[in-house]
Design an enzyme around this catalytic site. Structure first.
Site, short mmCIF file in Angstrom:
data_model
loop_
_atom_site.label_atom_id
_atom_site.label_comp_id
_atom_site.label_asym_id
_atom_site.label_seq_id
_atom_site.Cartn_x
_atom_site.Cartn_y
_atom_site.Cartn_z
CG ASP A 1 1.65 3.69 -0.54
OD1 ASP A 1 1.69 4.93 -0.72
OD2 ASP A 1 2.07 2.89 -1.74
CG HIS B 1 6.32 8.21 -5.77
ND1 HIS B 1 5.36 8.87 -5.78
CD2 HIS B 1 6.15 7.17 -4.66
CE1 HIS B 1 4.49 8.96 -4.42
NE2 HIS B 1 4.89 8.09 -3.93
CG HIS C 1 6.25 8.38 0.06
ND1 HIS C 1 4.64 7.63 -0.27
CD2 HIS C 1 5.72 8.45 1.16
CE1 HIS C 1 3.97 7.34 0.75
NE2 HIS C 1 4.72 8.42 1.71
CB VAL D 1 10.38 -0.13 -1.55
CG1 VAL D 1 10.96 -0.25 -3.48
CG2 VAL D 1 11.17 0.46 -0.61
P1 13P Z 1 8.90 3.57 -6.08
O1 13P Z 1 7.78 3.25 -6.88
O2 13P Z 1 9.55 4.83 -6.20
O3 13P Z 1 9.48 2.64 -5.14
O4 13P Z 1 7.91 4.20 -4.98
C1 13P Z 1 6.21 3.49 -3.70
C2 13P Z 1 5.75 4.64 -2.95
O5 13P Z 1 6.30 5.72 -2.41
C3 13P Z 1 4.34 4.16 -2.59
O6 13P Z 1 4.25 5.26 -1.50
#
Ligand code: 13P
Length: 292
Positions: A84, A177, A212, A235
Protein backbone atom coordinates in the site's frame (compact mmCIF):
# COMPACT_ATOMS: atom_id res chain seq x y z
CA UNK A 1 -5.91 -19.26 -2.25
CA UNK A 2 -3.28 -16.54 -2.47
CA UNK A 3 -3.66 -14.74 -5.76
CA UNK A 4 -3.22 -11.31 -7.31
CA UNK A 5 -5.89 -8.60 -7.14
CA UNK A 6 -6.77 -8.32 -10.82
CA UNK A 7 -9.36 -11.02 -11.27
CA UNK A 8 -11.11 -10.30 -7.98
CA UNK A 9 -11.34 -6.60 -8.82
CA UNK A 10 -12.59 -7.19 -12.33
CA UNK A 11 -15.29 -9.47 -10.94
CA UNK A 12 -16.15 -6.83 -8.35
CA UNK A 13 -16.37 -4.09 -10.96
CA UNK A 14 -18.61 -6.24 -13.18
CA UNK A 15 -20.72 -7.33 -10.20
CA UNK A 16 -21.10 -3.83 -8.68
CA UNK A 17 -19.47 -4.59 -5.36
CA UNK A 18 -16.04 -3.74 -3.92
CA UNK A 19 -13.30 -5.89 -2.46
CA UNK A 20 -12.21 -4.65 0.97
CA UNK A 21 -8.53 -3.78 1.20
CA UNK A 22 -7.70 -3.83 4.89
CA UNK A 23 -4.36 -2.60 6.17
CA UNK A 24 -2.41 -5.09 8.27
CA UNK A 25 -0.72 -3.50 11.27
CA UNK A 26 0.31 -6.56 13.29
CA UNK A 27 -0.50 -10.21 13.97
CA UNK A 28 -3.94 -9.46 15.44
CA UNK A 29 -4.88 -7.55 12.29
CA UNK A 30 -3.82 -10.37 9.97
CA UNK A 31 -5.82 -12.84 12.04
CA UNK A 32 -8.95 -10.70 12.38
CA UNK A 33 -9.12 -9.76 8.69
CA UNK A 34 -8.69 -13.36 7.55
CA UNK A 35 -11.24 -14.67 10.06
CA UNK A 36 -13.81 -12.10 8.97
CA UNK A 37 -13.25 -12.74 5.26
CA UNK A 38 -13.58 -16.47 5.72
CA UNK A 39 -16.71 -16.10 7.82
CA UNK A 40 -18.37 -13.85 5.25
CA UNK A 41 -16.87 -15.73 2.28
CA UNK A 42 -15.45 -12.50 0.90
CA UNK A 43 -12.38 -12.07 -1.29
CA UNK A 44 -9.80 -9.97 0.54
CA UNK A 45 -6.87 -7.70 -0.08
CA UNK A 46 -4.46 -7.54 2.86
CA UNK A 47 -2.25 -4.54 2.41
CA UNK A 48 0.94 -3.37 4.05
CA UNK A 49 2.42 0.14 4.15
CA UNK A 50 6.13 0.71 4.61
CA UNK A 51 5.33 2.15 8.05
CA UNK A 52 3.53 -1.03 9.09
CA UNK A 53 6.32 -3.17 7.61
CA UNK A 54 8.87 -1.20 9.65
CA UNK A 55 6.77 -1.65 12.78
CA UNK A 56 6.45 -5.41 12.26
CA UNK A 57 10.06 -5.85 11.20
CA UNK A 58 10.14 -5.87 7.41
CA UNK A 59 8.05 -6.33 4.27
CA UNK A 60 9.15 -9.95 4.24
CA UNK A 61 8.05 -10.52 7.82
CA UNK A 62 4.63 -9.02 7.01
CA UNK A 63 4.36 -11.22 3.92
CA UNK A 64 5.33 -14.37 5.83
CA UNK A 65 2.95 -13.45 8.65
CA UNK A 66 0.01 -13.19 6.26
CA UNK A 67 0.89 -16.37 4.36
CA UNK A 68 1.45 -18.39 7.53
CA UNK A 69 -1.72 -17.05 9.14
CA UNK A 70 -3.65 -17.87 5.96
CA UNK A 71 -2.33 -21.43 6.11
CA UNK A 72 -2.80 -21.86 9.86
CA UNK A 73 -6.43 -20.70 9.70
CA UNK A 74 -7.13 -22.86 6.62
CA UNK A 75 -8.45 -19.86 4.73
CA UNK A 76 -10.30 -20.82 1.55
CA UNK A 77 -11.33 -17.39 0.21
CA UNK A 78 -9.04 -15.73 -2.35
CA UNK A 79 -6.66 -13.21 -0.82
CA UNK A 80 -4.04 -10.96 -2.30
CA UNK A 81 -1.04 -9.54 -0.47
CA UNK A 82 -0.64 -5.94 -1.50
CA UNK A 83 1.88 -3.15 -1.02
CA UNK A 84 0.00 0.00 0.00
CA UNK A 85 1.41 3.42 -1.02
CA UNK A 86 4.81 2.12 -2.01
CA UNK A 87 7.70 4.20 -3.27
CA UNK A 88 9.42 2.99 -6.42
CA UNK A 89 11.99 1.31 -4.19
CA UNK A 90 9.31 -0.36 -2.04
CA UNK A 91 7.65 -1.57 -5.23
CA UNK A 92 10.81 -3.26 -6.47
CA UNK A 93 11.51 -4.69 -3.03
CA UNK A 94 8.07 -6.24 -2.55
CA UNK A 95 8.11 -7.61 -6.10
CA UNK A 96 11.28 -9.40 -5.05
CA UNK A 97 9.51 -11.05 -2.12
CA UNK A 98 6.41 -12.31 -3.89
CA UNK A 99 3.77 -9.73 -2.97
CA UNK A 100 0.97 -10.53 -5.40
CA UNK A 101 -0.16 -6.94 -5.85
CA UNK A 102 1.52 -3.56 -5.47
CA UNK A 103 0.56 0.07 -5.34
CA UNK A 104 3.22 2.37 -6.65
CA UNK A 105 2.37 5.81 -5.30
CA UNK A 106 4.10 8.26 -7.59
CA UNK A 107 1.45 10.89 -7.02
CA UNK A 108 3.93 13.35 -5.53
CA UNK A 109 6.17 13.08 -8.62
CA UNK A 110 5.77 15.07 -11.84
CA UNK A 111 3.29 13.17 -14.04
CA UNK A 112 5.95 12.28 -16.64
CA UNK A 113 8.11 10.63 -14.01
CA UNK A 114 5.12 8.90 -12.43
CA UNK A 115 4.20 7.50 -15.87
CA UNK A 116 7.76 6.47 -16.72
CA UNK A 117 8.23 4.58 -13.46
CA UNK A 118 4.76 3.06 -13.87
CA UNK A 119 5.74 1.79 -17.34
CA UNK A 120 8.79 0.00 -15.94
CA UNK A 121 6.77 -1.48 -13.10
CA UNK A 122 4.05 -2.48 -15.57
CA UNK A 123 6.55 -4.63 -17.44
CA UNK A 124 7.95 -6.19 -14.29
CA UNK A 125 4.55 -6.91 -12.74
CA UNK A 126 3.24 -8.41 -15.98
CA UNK A 127 6.16 -10.80 -16.09
CA UNK A 128 5.44 -11.89 -12.52
CA UNK A 129 1.63 -11.94 -12.75
CA UNK A 130 1.43 -9.26 -10.07
CA UNK A 131 -1.30 -6.60 -10.05
CA UNK A 132 -0.38 -2.93 -10.28
CA UNK A 133 -2.22 0.00 -8.72
CA UNK A 134 -1.10 3.59 -9.15
CA UNK A 135 -2.38 6.99 -8.18
CA UNK A 136 -2.73 10.31 -9.89
CA UNK A 137 -3.47 13.57 -8.17
CA UNK A 138 -3.38 13.17 -4.44
CA UNK A 139 -5.62 11.96 -1.66
CA UNK A 140 -6.11 14.27 1.28
CA UNK A 141 -4.96 13.59 4.83
CA UNK A 142 -2.06 11.54 6.13
CA UNK A 143 -1.25 7.83 5.75
CA UNK A 144 1.68 6.46 7.73
CA UNK A 145 3.82 9.50 7.10
CA UNK A 146 2.62 9.97 3.51
CA UNK A 147 0.99 13.39 3.59
CA UNK A 148 -1.11 14.80 0.80
CA UNK A 149 -3.52 17.67 0.70
CA UNK A 150 -4.88 17.63 -2.85
CA UNK A 151 -8.22 15.92 -3.22
CA UNK A 152 -9.31 15.77 -6.85
CA UNK A 153 -7.49 13.72 -9.50
CA UNK A 154 -7.03 15.50 -12.86
CA UNK A 155 -9.04 13.61 -15.50
CA UNK A 156 -6.34 13.73 -18.19
CA UNK A 157 -3.74 12.28 -15.78
CA UNK A 158 -6.15 9.49 -14.85
CA UNK A 159 -6.62 8.67 -18.53
CA UNK A 160 -2.86 8.71 -19.15
CA UNK A 161 -2.37 6.31 -16.24
CA UNK A 162 -5.14 4.01 -17.45
CA UNK A 163 -3.50 3.97 -20.89
CA UNK A 164 -0.25 2.92 -19.21
CA UNK A 165 -2.03 -0.35 -18.50
CA UNK A 166 -2.46 -0.36 -14.73
CA UNK A 167 -4.84 -2.94 -13.29
CA UNK A 168 -6.53 -0.52 -10.90
CA UNK A 169 -6.33 3.20 -10.33
CA UNK A 170 -6.64 5.21 -7.12
CA UNK A 171 -8.60 8.40 -7.71
CA UNK A 172 -8.89 11.43 -5.49
CA UNK A 173 -12.55 12.40 -5.41
CA UNK A 174 -12.64 14.37 -2.17
CA UNK A 175 -11.57 11.39 -0.05
CA UNK A 176 -9.15 11.80 2.85
CA UNK A 177 -6.95 9.39 4.78
CA UNK A 178 -7.69 9.26 8.50
CA UNK A 179 -10.74 10.72 10.20
CA UNK A 180 -12.96 13.05 8.19
CA UNK A 181 -13.34 16.60 9.47
CA UNK A 182 -16.85 17.66 10.55
CA UNK A 183 -17.13 20.10 7.65
CA UNK A 184 -16.12 17.52 5.00
CA UNK A 185 -18.05 18.08 1.77
CA UNK A 186 -18.47 14.41 0.86
CA UNK A 187 -17.36 12.42 -2.19
CA UNK A 188 -17.48 14.14 -5.57
CA UNK A 189 -19.55 11.65 -7.58
CA UNK A 190 -19.69 13.85 -10.69
CA UNK A 191 -15.90 13.79 -10.80
CA UNK A 192 -15.77 10.04 -10.31
CA UNK A 193 -18.17 9.59 -13.20
CA UNK A 194 -16.14 11.98 -15.34
CA UNK A 195 -12.93 10.01 -14.75
CA UNK A 196 -14.62 6.67 -15.37
CA UNK A 197 -16.24 7.88 -18.60
CA UNK A 198 -13.03 9.50 -19.86
CA UNK A 199 -11.15 6.22 -19.31
CA UNK A 200 -13.90 4.35 -21.13
CA UNK A 201 -13.73 6.79 -24.06
CA UNK A 202 -9.96 6.37 -24.28
CA UNK A 203 -9.71 2.61 -23.71
CA UNK A 204 -13.07 1.25 -24.74
CA UNK A 205 -13.32 -0.46 -21.35
CA UNK A 206 -13.83 0.41 -17.72
CA UNK A 207 -11.13 -0.41 -15.17
CA UNK A 208 -11.47 -1.03 -11.43
CA UNK A 209 -11.13 2.26 -9.53
CA UNK A 210 -9.86 2.46 -5.96
CA UNK A 211 -11.20 4.53 -3.09
CA UNK A 212 -8.58 5.34 -0.48
CA UNK A 213 -9.48 6.75 2.91
CA UNK A 214 -12.44 4.38 3.15
CA UNK A 215 -12.90 4.90 6.91
CA UNK A 216 -15.76 7.01 8.12
CA UNK A 217 -17.43 7.75 4.77
CA UNK A 218 -21.21 7.44 5.22
CA UNK A 219 -22.37 4.02 3.95
CA UNK A 220 -24.72 5.47 1.34
CA UNK A 221 -21.83 7.40 -0.22
CA UNK A 222 -19.62 4.30 -0.25
CA UNK A 223 -22.39 2.31 -1.94
CA UNK A 224 -22.94 5.01 -4.56
CA UNK A 225 -19.20 5.20 -5.30
CA UNK A 226 -19.19 1.43 -5.81
CA UNK A 227 -22.06 1.72 -8.29
CA UNK A 228 -19.98 4.31 -10.17
CA UNK A 229 -16.90 2.11 -10.57
CA UNK A 230 -15.07 1.82 -7.26
CA UNK A 231 -14.05 -1.84 -6.92
CA UNK A 232 -11.51 -1.65 -4.06
CA UNK A 233 -12.03 0.30 -0.85
CA UNK A 234 -9.04 0.84 1.46
CA UNK A 235 -9.73 0.76 5.18
CA UNK A 236 -7.24 1.32 7.95
CA UNK A 237 -8.31 3.98 10.47
CA UNK A 238 -11.68 2.34 11.08
CA UNK A 239 -9.90 -0.83 12.19
CA UNK A 240 -7.62 1.11 14.49
CA UNK A 241 -10.58 2.88 16.06
CA UNK A 242 -12.51 -0.39 16.50
CA UNK A 243 -9.55 -2.15 18.09
CA UNK A 244 -8.88 0.81 20.37
CA UNK A 245 -12.50 1.02 21.49
CA UNK A 246 -12.69 -2.70 22.25
CA UNK A 247 -9.52 -2.64 24.29
CA UNK A 248 -10.46 0.60 26.05
CA UNK A 249 -13.88 -0.72 27.06
CA UNK A 250 -12.26 -3.88 28.40
CA UNK A 251 -9.73 -2.00 30.50
CA UNK A 252 -12.20 0.62 31.75
CA UNK A 253 -14.51 -2.19 32.89
CA UNK A 254 -11.58 -3.50 35.00
CA UNK A 255 -11.90 -6.92 33.31
CA UNK A 256 -8.16 -6.76 32.69
CA UNK A 257 -7.55 -6.88 36.44
CA UNK A 258 -9.23 -10.26 36.85
CA UNK A 259 -7.27 -13.53 36.92
CA UNK A 260 -4.63 -13.72 34.22
CA UNK A 261 -6.33 -11.27 31.90
CA UNK A 262 -3.09 -9.29 31.72
CA UNK A 263 -1.90 -12.00 29.31
CA UNK A 264 -1.78 -10.28 25.89
CA UNK A 265 -3.43 -13.33 24.35
CA UNK A 266 -6.48 -12.54 26.48
CA UNK A 267 -6.14 -8.77 26.80
CA UNK A 268 -5.83 -8.05 23.09
CA UNK A 269 -8.77 -10.29 22.22
CA UNK A 270 -11.12 -7.49 23.33
CA UNK A 271 -9.70 -5.30 20.56
CA UNK A 272 -9.38 -8.09 18.01
CA UNK A 273 -13.03 -9.09 18.39
CA UNK A 274 -14.08 -5.53 17.54
CA UNK A 275 -11.75 -5.58 14.56
CA UNK A 276 -13.45 -8.72 13.23
CA UNK A 277 -16.83 -7.00 13.65
CA UNK A 278 -15.60 -3.93 11.79
CA UNK A 279 -14.35 -6.08 8.90
CA UNK A 280 -17.66 -7.95 8.74
CA UNK A 281 -19.55 -4.67 8.71
CA UNK A 282 -17.45 -3.25 5.85
CA UNK A 283 -17.85 -6.48 3.87
CA UNK A 284 -21.61 -6.09 4.29
CA UNK A 285 -21.56 -2.48 3.04
CA UNK A 286 -19.16 -3.22 0.17
CA UNK A 287 -21.31 -6.17 -0.93
CA UNK A 288 -18.38 -8.61 -1.16
CA UNK A 289 -19.83 -11.32 1.10
CA UNK A 290 -20.40 -14.68 -0.61
CA UNK A 291 -18.38 -13.49 -3.62
CA UNK A 292 -15.34 -15.64 -2.85
P1 13P B 1 -8.09 5.16 6.13
O1 13P B 1 -7.05 5.00 7.19
O2 13P B 1 -8.64 6.55 6.11
O3 13P B 1 -9.13 4.12 6.18
O4 13P B 1 -7.34 5.01 4.73
C1 13P B 1 -6.75 3.80 4.41
C2 13P B 1 -6.10 3.86 3.09
O5 13P B 1 -6.54 4.53 2.19
C3 13P B 1 -4.91 3.03 2.89
O6 13P B 1 -4.31 3.27 1.66
Amino acid sequence: MITNSTEMLQAARAGHYAVPAFNVNNLEWAKAILQAGEKAQSPLILQVTSGAAKYMGSFRLAYDLIVDMHDALHITVPISIHLDHGTYFDSLKTLGISYTSIMFDGSSLPLDENLAKTATLRDLTKDQDVSLETEVGTIGGEEDGVIADGEIAPVDSAVAMAKAGVDMLAVGIGNIHGQYPKDWKGLNFAHLQKIDDAIYDALGKRIPLVLHGGSGIPDDQVRKAIQLGIAKVNVNTEGQLAFHQGLRDYILSDEDLKGKNYDPRILLTAGTDQLVEMCLDRIRVFGSGNKA
